[in-house]
Design an enzyme around this catalytic site. Structure first.
Site, PDB file in Angstrom:
ATOM      1  N   CYS A   1       0.827  -1.213   0.000  1.00  0.00           N
ATOM      2  CA  CYS A   1       0.000   0.000   0.000  1.00  0.00           C
ATOM      3  C   CYS A   1       0.866   1.271   0.000  1.00  0.00           C
ATOM      4  CB  CYS A   1      -0.992  -0.046   1.150  1.00  0.00           C
ATOM      5  SG  CYS A   1      -2.434   0.967   0.791  1.00  0.00           S
TER       6      CYS A   1
ATOM      7  N   HIS B   1      -3.233  -5.114   1.703  1.00  0.00           N
ATOM      8  CA  HIS B   1      -2.510  -5.386   2.961  1.00  0.00           C
ATOM      9  C   HIS B   1      -2.495  -6.884   3.293  1.00  0.00           C
ATOM     10  CE1 HIS B   1      -2.160  -1.240   4.630  1.00  0.00           C
ATOM     11  NE2 HIS B   1      -3.138  -1.018   3.785  1.00  0.00           N
TER      12      HIS B   1
ATOM     13  N   GLU C   1      -0.733  -8.438   5.257  1.00  0.00           N
ATOM     14  CA  GLU C   1      -0.483  -8.637   6.697  1.00  0.00           C
ATOM     15  C   GLU C   1      -1.781  -8.591   7.496  1.00  0.00           C
ATOM     16  OE1 GLU C   1       0.036  -6.044   4.934  1.00  0.00           O
ATOM     17  OE2 GLU C   1      -0.455  -4.231   6.048  1.00  0.00           O
TER      18      GLU C   1
END
Ligand code: GLN
Length: 190
Positions: free
Chosen positions: A78, A174, A176
């Site tokens: 991002c 994202h 994560e």
């Protein structure tokens, strides 16, 4: 292997958690000396203009560029992807700091207000047949990749949302924040 995570702003702890669950050693990178210990680097999501300013303030911009040019794998998610693109569209009018590592354009906040944040299942052939559930938060889009930039994932078969040039990886979303560590494992193998 020690994976560095740029820890100036943004969601670096979430990346750290995924890597720790994979049993990988991590190092938060806040100062140039931290770069000496790392074999690869993740630049997290957050706010690209803020991270860019802090990269300059902490004298990290040039050392990261230098390591990147020497072949260190770098992954930007991002805001991190925006910081790694050579060209930024819809950036600050006066320009914004960039690591400029990948021959591609990142268009900031490309989904407008209505679609500020959303989730989507993406086909990512490099990760296998199972789709990847991706979380987009005020995400950029990638445009005009030059010839040796590979598209890794598209949204609705038209918008580039993940790309790779050599050992540089960009994701507009994202990974994560998804309960799926395949992108992290993919990066570890670059
Ligand atoms: N919109 C942010 C920027 O331009 C990126 C958002 C994010 O990292 N989730 O930097």
């Amino acid at each position: 292997m020690i994976v560095g995570i740029l820890a100036l702003q943004g969601d670096f702890r979430e990346h750290e958690l995924v890597l720790q669950q994979l049993g990988v050693s991590t190092q938060q990178v806040r100062l140039p000396k931290h770069l000496e210990y790392v074999d690869r680097l993740i630049i997290p999501g957050g706010e690209s203009t803020t991270i860019g300013k802090l990269l300059i303030l902490y004298n990290l911009l040039e050392p990261i560029q230098e390591r990147g040019h020497q072949g260190m794998p770098v992954w930007g998610t991002c805001a991190g992807a925006i910081l790694m693109a050579k060209h930024i569209a819809e950036g600050r009018p006066a320009g914004q700091p960039s690591l400029a590592l990948v021959d591609i354009t990142a268009k900031r906040n490309a989904f407008g207000r209505q679609l500020d944040s959303f989730e989507a299942d993406l086909d990512v052939p490099s990760l296998g047949a199972k789709s990847f559930h991706a979380v987009f938060i005020r995400a950029p889009l990638l445009e005009a990749p030059e010839t040796d930039v590979q598209t890794i994932a598209t949204l609705e078969e038209q918008h580039i949302v993940a790309a790779q040039q050599g050992s540089f990886l960009l994701t507009c979303f994202h990974p994560e924040l998804s309960d799926d560590d395949r992108f992290h494992r993919y990066f570890l193998e670059l």
